[in-house]
Design a protein around this motif. Structure first.
Motif, short mmCIF file in Angstrom:
data_model
loop_
_atom_site.label_atom_id
_atom_site.label_comp_id
_atom_site.label_asym_id
_atom_site.label_seq_id
_atom_site.Cartn_x
_atom_site.Cartn_y
_atom_site.Cartn_z
N ALA A 17 32.45 42.67 42.77
CA ALA A 17 32.68 41.88 43.98
C ALA A 17 34.14 41.93 44.40
O ALA A 17 34.46 42.12 45.58
CB ALA A 17 32.24 40.43 43.73
N PHE A 18 35.03 41.75 43.43
CA PHE A 18 36.47 41.84 43.74
C PHE A 18 36.81 43.24 44.26
O PHE A 18 37.56 43.38 45.25
CB PHE A 18 37.31 41.54 42.49
N LEU A 19 36.27 44.26 43.63
CA LEU A 19 36.62 45.63 43.98
C LEU A 19 36.15 45.99 45.38
O LEU A 19 36.90 46.59 46.16
CB LEU A 19 36.03 46.60 42.95
N ILE A 20 34.91 45.65 45.71
CA ILE A 20 34.38 46.07 47.02
C ILE A 20 35.13 45.37 48.15
O ILE A 20 35.39 45.95 49.21
CB ILE A 20 32.87 45.81 47.12
N MET A 21 35.54 44.12 47.94
CA MET A 21 36.29 43.43 48.99
C MET A 21 37.73 43.92 49.08
O MET A 21 38.32 43.93 50.17
CB MET A 21 36.25 41.91 48.75
N MET A 22 38.30 44.35 47.97
CA MET A 22 39.64 44.94 48.02
C MET A 22 39.62 46.29 48.73
O MET A 22 40.61 46.71 49.33
CB MET A 22 40.20 45.08 46.60
N LEU A 23 38.47 46.98 48.67
CA LEU A 23 38.33 48.24 49.39
C LEU A 23 38.13 48.00 50.88
O LEU A 23 38.67 48.73 51.72
CB LEU A 23 37.13 49.02 48.83
N ILE A 24 37.35 46.97 51.21
CA ILE A 24 36.99 46.72 52.60
C ILE A 24 38.09 45.99 53.37
O ILE A 24 38.35 46.29 54.54
CB ILE A 24 35.68 45.89 52.66
N MET A 127 26.95 40.14 47.62
CA MET A 127 28.20 40.63 47.03
C MET A 127 28.14 40.72 45.51
O MET A 127 28.73 41.63 44.92
CB MET A 127 29.35 39.72 47.46
N LEU A 128 27.43 39.80 44.89
CA LEU A 128 27.36 39.79 43.43
C LEU A 128 26.34 40.79 42.90
O LEU A 128 26.18 40.92 41.69
CB LEU A 128 27.01 38.39 42.93
N GLY A 129 25.67 41.50 43.81
CA GLY A 129 24.68 42.49 43.39
C GLY A 129 25.05 43.91 43.78
O GLY A 129 24.20 44.80 43.70
N VAL A 130 26.28 44.15 44.22
CA VAL A 130 26.66 45.50 44.63
C VAL A 130 26.75 46.41 43.42
O VAL A 130 27.11 45.98 42.32
CB VAL A 130 28.01 45.49 45.40
N GLY A 131 26.41 47.67 43.64
CA GLY A 131 26.46 48.66 42.58
C GLY A 131 27.41 49.79 42.90
O GLY A 131 28.12 49.77 43.91
N SER A 193 26.35 45.59 52.53
CA SER A 193 25.88 45.17 51.21
C SER A 193 26.65 43.98 50.65
O SER A 193 26.15 43.28 49.77
CB SER A 193 25.97 46.34 50.22
N SER A 194 27.85 43.74 51.16
CA SER A 194 28.68 42.69 50.58
C SER A 194 28.64 41.39 51.37
O SER A 194 28.24 40.34 50.85
CB SER A 194 30.13 43.18 50.44
N VAL A 195 29.05 41.41 52.64
CA VAL A 195 29.08 40.17 53.42
C VAL A 195 27.92 40.07 54.40
O VAL A 195 27.70 39.01 55.00
CB VAL A 195 30.41 40.02 54.18
N GLY A 196 27.17 41.15 54.60
CA GLY A 196 26.02 41.10 55.49
C GLY A 196 26.39 41.19 56.96
O GLY A 196 27.56 41.30 57.32
N SER A 245 29.10 28.75 44.56
CA SER A 245 28.70 29.00 45.94
C SER A 245 28.63 30.51 46.18
O SER A 245 29.04 31.31 45.33
CB SER A 245 29.69 28.37 46.92
N ALA A 246 28.10 30.90 47.33
CA ALA A 246 28.05 32.32 47.68
C ALA A 246 29.45 32.79 48.05
O ALA A 246 30.17 32.09 48.78
CB ALA A 246 27.09 32.54 48.83
N PRO A 247 29.87 33.97 47.60
CA PRO A 247 31.24 34.43 47.86
C PRO A 247 31.56 34.64 49.34
O PRO A 247 32.62 34.23 49.81
CB PRO A 247 31.33 35.76 47.08
#
Length: 274
Positions: A17-24, A127-131, A193-196, A245-247
């Motif tokens: 979750a941290f990684l995908i948001m740091m990329l986006i 976000m907590l289910g990204v692969g 896939s992360s924030v919808g 809560s949801a991220p």
């Protein structure tokens, strides 16, 4: 004490979750600056809602969901621009009709088929289910958008402020226009896939709006927007772990809080200057 504070970073799903948001975050933040200056906030909202039928149709035919989302988003953006330029209806009205129509079509298509893809994950992300595949997709799109914006930001800025002057100056206005639309669609796909779809609009408006209140210099606006986006995303994910809560909504709430603080701070500067 320190080990407890670092607990969220020890779980693989939190690390992703941290990684995908740091990329986006950096690419979305930079793009938001241009959208805010150009007055395209509603365009981001329209495209984010309009990708739903593309996702559903891609699932039906067995194509990658991100491909369907990208094509639907691009179709919405291009058709909105075409209708606004060739009719008497204003662009905001056209966007409202187009995006609501496509969103309604997506809901109808989704309810008409049997799918193992949960609608909540499409609308609000997971976000907590990204692969690994989600990370690669988001990273590739985000890096491409960030590189393009950094290489062409002066031309895009000129187009955002005054398209007519940019055309007179010999800039490829049409290429810049549709390039921005393509990057907007691409970033929504990256965030799917992360924030919808619903919350993607916050990522595409809030960083630029906050940075706009913080400085009058565009180069600093880009930097501030990236810093704000990274701070909000990291702190939002971290806080969501502790408050259960949801991220994604937590991140948007932090964006909203920072916007209010920036607005108050800017108003204070205006009063002191007066």
């Amino acid at each position: 004490m320190i080990q407890e504070l670092l607990l969220p970073f020890q779980f693989p799903f939190m690390q992703n979750a941290f990684l995908i948001m740091m990329l986006i975050a950096p690419a979305a933040a930079m793009l938001s600056c241009f959208l805010v200056l150009k007055g395209w906030s509603l365009m981001g909202d329209a495209v984010s809602h309009a990708v739903l039928p593309g996702v559903v149709l891609a699932y039906v035919v067995g194509a990658p969901l991100i491909l369907g989302a990208f094509l639907a988003g691009l179709f919405c953006a291009v058709s909105t621009g075409f209708l606004a330029n060739t009719s008497r209806v204003k662009q905001d009205t056209v966007m409202g009709v187009v995006f609501s129509g496509m969103f309604g079509l997506g809901i109808v298509l989704y309810t008409a088929i049997e799918s193992d893809v949960h609608l909540d994950h499409i609308l609000f992300g997971n976000m907590l289910g990204v692969g690994p595949e989600d990370l690669w997709t988001a990273g590739a799109i985000s890096i491409a958008v960030a590189v393009i914006l950094l290489a062409t930001w002066r031309m895009v800025l000129a187009h955002a402020f005054d398209p007519m002057h940019a055309r007179i100056a010999g800039l490829p206005v049409r290429v810049i226009h549709y390039g921005l639309l393509a990057m907007l669609s691409g970033m929504i796909v990256a965030m799917l896939s992360s924030v919808g779809l619903v919350l993607a609009i916050g990522m595409l408006i809030a960083p630029g709006a906050i940075a706009y209140l913080m400085t009058d210099k565009f180069s600093l606006m880009l930097i501030y927007s990236v810093l704000v986006a990274l701070l909000s995303c990291i702190s939002g994910i971290y806080l969501s772990f502790w408050i259960d809560s949801a991220p994604a909504p937590t991140i948007i709430l932090i964006f909203s809080g920072l916007f209010v603080l920036s607005l108050v701070w800017r108003s204070g500067l205006g009063r002191r200057a007066a």
